[in-house]
Design a protein around this motif. Structure first.
Motif, mmCIF file in Angstrom:
data_model
loop_
_atom_site.group_PDB
_atom_site.id
_atom_site.type_symbol
_atom_site.label_atom_id
_atom_site.label_comp_id
_atom_site.label_asym_id
_atom_site.label_seq_id
_atom_site.Cartn_x
_atom_site.Cartn_y
_atom_site.Cartn_z
ATOM 1 N N HIS A 225 57.117 46.096 30.861
ATOM 2 C CA HIS A 225 57.434 45.205 31.981
ATOM 3 C C HIS A 225 57.990 43.871 31.493
ATOM 4 C CE1 HIS A 225 54.871 48.134 34.007
ATOM 5 N NE2 HIS A 225 55.356 47.692 35.154
ATOM 6 N N ASP A 226 58.781 43.275 32.364
ATOM 7 C CA ASP A 226 59.317 41.938 32.108
ATOM 8 C C ASP A 226 58.243 40.905 32.430
ATOM 9 O OD1 ASP A 226 61.284 39.809 31.800
ATOM 10 O OD2 ASP A 226 61.166 39.644 33.978
ATOM 11 N N PRO A 227 57.895 40.020 31.493
ATOM 12 C CA PRO A 227 56.789 39.081 31.729
ATOM 13 C C PRO A 227 57.068 38.066 32.829
ATOM 14 C CG PRO A 227 57.926 38.551 29.680
ATOM 15 C CD PRO A 227 58.479 39.849 30.150
ATOM 16 N N LEU A 228 58.350 37.780 33.107
ATOM 17 C CA LEU A 228 58.666 36.756 34.105
ATOM 18 C C LEU A 228 58.580 37.298 35.527
ATOM 19 C CD1 LEU A 228 59.634 33.860 34.652
ATOM 20 C CD2 LEU A 228 61.988 34.702 34.473
ATOM 21 N N THR A 229 59.189 38.458 35.778
ATOM 22 C CA THR A 229 59.261 38.997 37.145
ATOM 23 C C THR A 229 58.265 40.121 37.400
ATOM 24 O OG1 THR A 229 60.939 40.608 36.459
ATOM 25 C CG2 THR A 229 61.715 38.448 37.212
ATOM 26 N N SER A 230 57.603 40.606 36.341
ATOM 27 C CA SER A 230 56.671 41.742 36.441
ATOM 28 C C SER A 230 57.374 43.051 36.807
ATOM 29 C CB SER A 230 55.552 41.456 37.454
ATOM 30 O OG SER A 230 54.794 40.335 37.048
ATOM 31 N N LEU A 231 58.705 43.071 36.759
ATOM 32 C CA LEU A 231 59.442 44.314 36.970
ATOM 33 C C LEU A 231 59.509 45.101 35.662
ATOM 34 C CD1 LEU A 231 62.457 42.986 39.092
ATOM 35 C CD2 LEU A 231 60.398 44.123 39.936
ATOM 36 N N MET A 232 59.955 46.336 35.756
ATOM 37 C CA MET A 232 60.169 47.133 34.553
ATOM 38 C C MET A 232 61.186 46.435 33.656
ATOM 39 S SD MET A 232 61.471 51.109 34.346
ATOM 40 C CE MET A 232 60.060 51.704 35.282
ATOM 41 N N ASN A 233 60.982 46.507 32.317
ATOM 42 C CA ASN A 233 61.916 45.851 31.409
ATOM 43 C C ASN A 233 63.059 46.794 31.036
ATOM 44 O OD1 ASN A 233 60.879 47.596 29.482
ATOM 45 N ND2 ASN A 233 59.649 46.033 28.469
ATOM 46 N N ARG A 234 64.020 46.267 30.270
ATOM 47 C CA ARG A 234 65.218 47.037 29.928
ATOM 48 C C ARG A 234 64.893 48.271 29.097
ATOM 49 N NH1 ARG A 234 70.673 45.255 29.535
ATOM 50 N NH2 ARG A 234 71.969 46.854 28.554
ATOM 51 N N PHE A 235 63.983 48.132 28.114
ATOM 52 C CA PHE A 235 63.670 49.249 27.231
ATOM 53 C C PHE A 235 63.125 50.427 28.027
ATOM 54 C CE2 PHE A 235 60.434 51.423 24.610
ATOM 55 C CZ PHE A 235 61.277 51.971 23.660
ATOM 56 N N CYS A 236 62.183 50.161 28.905
ATOM 57 C CA CYS A 236 61.592 51.237 29.699
ATOM 58 C C CYS A 236 62.621 51.824 30.673
ATOM 59 C CB CYS A 236 60.369 50.703 30.447
ATOM 60 S SG CYS A 236 59.390 51.983 31.262
ATOM 61 N N PHE A 237 63.465 50.937 31.262
ATOM 62 C CA PHE A 237 64.475 51.416 32.206
ATOM 63 C C PHE A 237 65.496 52.309 31.502
ATOM 64 C CE2 PHE A 237 68.422 51.055 34.628
ATOM 65 C CZ PHE A 237 67.981 51.351 35.908
ATOM 66 N N GLU A 238 65.872 51.937 30.278
ATOM 67 C CA GLU A 238 66.830 52.751 29.536
ATOM 68 C C GLU A 238 66.265 54.144 29.261
ATOM 69 O OE1 GLU A 238 67.659 50.448 26.096
ATOM 70 O OE2 GLU A 238 69.283 49.299 27.035
ATOM 71 N N GLU A 239 64.984 54.220 28.958
ATOM 72 C CA GLU A 239 64.365 55.532 28.739
ATOM 73 C C GLU A 239 64.402 56.367 30.024
ATOM 74 O OE1 GLU A 239 60.447 55.001 27.177
ATOM 75 O OE2 GLU A 239 61.163 55.052 25.097
ATOM 76 N N ARG A 240 64.088 55.715 31.159
ATOM 77 C CA ARG A 240 64.107 56.428 32.438
ATOM 78 C C ARG A 240 65.534 56.884 32.773
ATOM 79 N NH1 ARG A 240 60.555 56.514 36.806
ATOM 80 N NH2 ARG A 240 61.308 58.082 38.268
ATOM 81 N N LEU A 241 66.518 55.998 32.557
ATOM 82 C CA LEU A 241 67.907 56.348 32.846
ATOM 83 C C LEU A 241 68.392 57.461 31.925
ATOM 84 C CD1 LEU A 241 70.501 55.758 34.404
ATOM 85 C CD2 LEU A 241 71.047 54.014 32.700
ATOM 86 N N SER A 242 68.011 57.396 30.639
ATOM 87 C CA SER A 242 68.409 58.445 29.692
ATOM 88 C C SER A 242 67.832 59.791 30.102
ATOM 89 C CB SER A 242 67.945 58.063 28.283
ATOM 90 O OG SER A 242 68.302 59.062 27.356
#
Length: 450
Positions: A225-242
């Motif tokens: 997660h992104d510490p500022l917005t509490s949303l999913m971070n880029r690394f985790c999103f890239e895994e999901r998109l892949s």
């Protein structure tokens, strides 16, 4: 007297037991606290490095976009403003790079960063030359240098940055593993100490377990997660998109939306980074409410967000994007009695499983987002394979519109120059008539800019 003598050892024993339990409790508590402090530091450092590298990547891409804007800017004053912004981003990039350089410990990581620094230094003079050419209105040479010299340099830098990021992510995973191992060792030592005290030992063991469990949850959350917005971070999103790109059915329709805030830098530069962080928090809190279908939402870094819609259709995806644009159109950010209108440009990619890989999807979405931004911002653009040709045609259409307006506004003027014979015929008299377009009714625009 005998009774008192008999009771004294018991009192002393109880006192000694209480003292022993207190010492054991104190030692166990101190070990847990010191371990947690060390583990927190151990797990936080790699995440800070990743954030610094992500900041470098963001500012590098922003500088590349601004450099292109400098070249294609028609208004000299607008170009000067973009040049200043380009220089500001250079300072921020340098600060992030120096901070990252000070935190790296691995020789391999330092070597990679040094390679990135060297490539950046090689491209620095090219950037200076491009800006100089653009300032002198030599647009075609500037575009050629941007394409032939700077673009290949950037193409070599970004893979190195991604390689360094992968190493830092691996360091983070190793740190988490070491943290778990050390925490388990602490719990074992504490458990051995508390064998001599059933009640106190059980309480401290439960405390250690809870601390460990909470810490593991915190580490798992920070890793995804992104510490500022509490949303999913880029690394985790890239895994999901892949996973979505490689494993979903070829018949399943998916959608990727790449969101870039239009006025974020204005907020940052006008009222400070604290205001920019608060703006990102508010948008991060409200964005999930705008998507009424199953989705994956993430903050990619800086002012960029992404949404993945799986097993959807083109109509639903465009409806969600239109809803998001309506949200941004009505969104107002208030900071210390100042109000900012914040819009967004969105790139939309509709794809099926096994059609494109993760990198190709991000590239397509980024291109579509920039096309939306170039088209006037506060809108979305649906990616098509012919987007590059479409953008070229769009520039041509833009000039055609401007020329029609110039005809209506009498912004075309005639210049003439004599044609002189260099031969013996002195009676040769000809004149060449040239048409010039007046930008804003004042400044002539040469044919090389059209």
């Amino acid at each position: 007297v005998y009774q008192r003598w008999y009771q004294q050892p018991l009192v002393m024993a109880v006192t000694a037991l209480i003292l022993l339990l207190s010492i054991i409790t104190y030692i166990g508590y101190r070990q847990i606290q010191e371990s947690q402090a060390a583990l927190t530091d151990l797990s936080t450092r790699p995440l800070e490095k990743i954030q610094l590298l992500d900041t470098m990547v963001h500012y590098s891409r922003q500088r590349q976009v601004l450099l292109r804007d400098i070249v294609i800017a028609l208004d000299p004053f607008e170009r000067d403003e973009i040049v200043l912004e380009h220089q500001k981003l250079a300072g921020r990039y340098l600060q992030a790079r120096n901070d990252l350089q000070a935190t790296l410990t691995s020789d391999e990581e330092k070597m990679l960063l040094n390679d990135i620094v060297t490539l950046n230094q090689d491209g620095y003079q090219a950037q200076v030359d491009i800006i100089s050419l653009a300032t002198d209105e030599q647009i075609e040479p500037a575009l050629t240098m941007l394409r032939d010299q700077l673009a290949p340099s950037r193409a070599r830098i970004y893979p190195l940055m991604l390689q360094l990021r992968d190493m830092l992510v691996q360091d983070s995973a190793d740190a988490a593993r070491i943290a778990r191992q050390r925490s388990e060792e602490v719990i074992s030592r504490v458990a051995i100490l508390y064998v001599f005290s059933i009640i106190t030992g059980a309480i401290l063991l439960i405390m250690a377990y809870r601390l460990q469990r909470d810490h593991q949850k915190k580490l798992a959350w920070q890793a995804t997660h992104d510490p500022l917005t509490s949303l999913m971070n880029r690394f985790c999103f890239e895994e999901r998109l892949s996973h979505s790109a490689l494993h979903n059915s070829r018949k399943q329709v998916n959608a990727l939306a790449y969101i870039d805030l239009d006025q974020f830098m204005l907020v940052n530069d006008t009222v400070g980074h604290s205001a920019g962080d608060e703006l990102l928090k508010q948008i991060g809190d409200q964005l999930p409410e705008q998507v009424d279908v199953p989705h994956t939402l993430a903050r990619l870094g800086g002012d960029e967000f992404a949404i993945l819609l799986e097993n959807t259709d083109k109509e639903t995806a465009e409806r969600i994007i239109s809803k998001l644009l309506d949200f941004f159109a009505e969104f107002q950010f208030v900071w210390v009695e100042r109000t900012f209108d914040v819009t967004a440009s969105i790139g939309l990619v509709i794809f099926k499983g096994k059609q494109m890989n993760q990198q190709e999807l991000f590239t397509a979405a980024d291109l579509a987002c920039h096309t939306a931004k170039d088209s006037g911002r506060n809108r979305y653009h649906l990616y098509k394979p012919s987007d590059l040709e479409t953008r070229a045609r769009l520039r041509e259409m833009n000039w055609a519109t401007r020329l029609r307006e110039a005809l209506d506004n009498d912004d075309l003027v005639l210049y003439h120059q004599p044609i002189v014979s260099r031969g013996a015929n002195k009676n040769f008299h000809r004149t060449e008539i040239l048409v010039r377009y007046l930008q804003d009714g004042k400044t002539p625009v040469g044919p090389f800019r059209m």
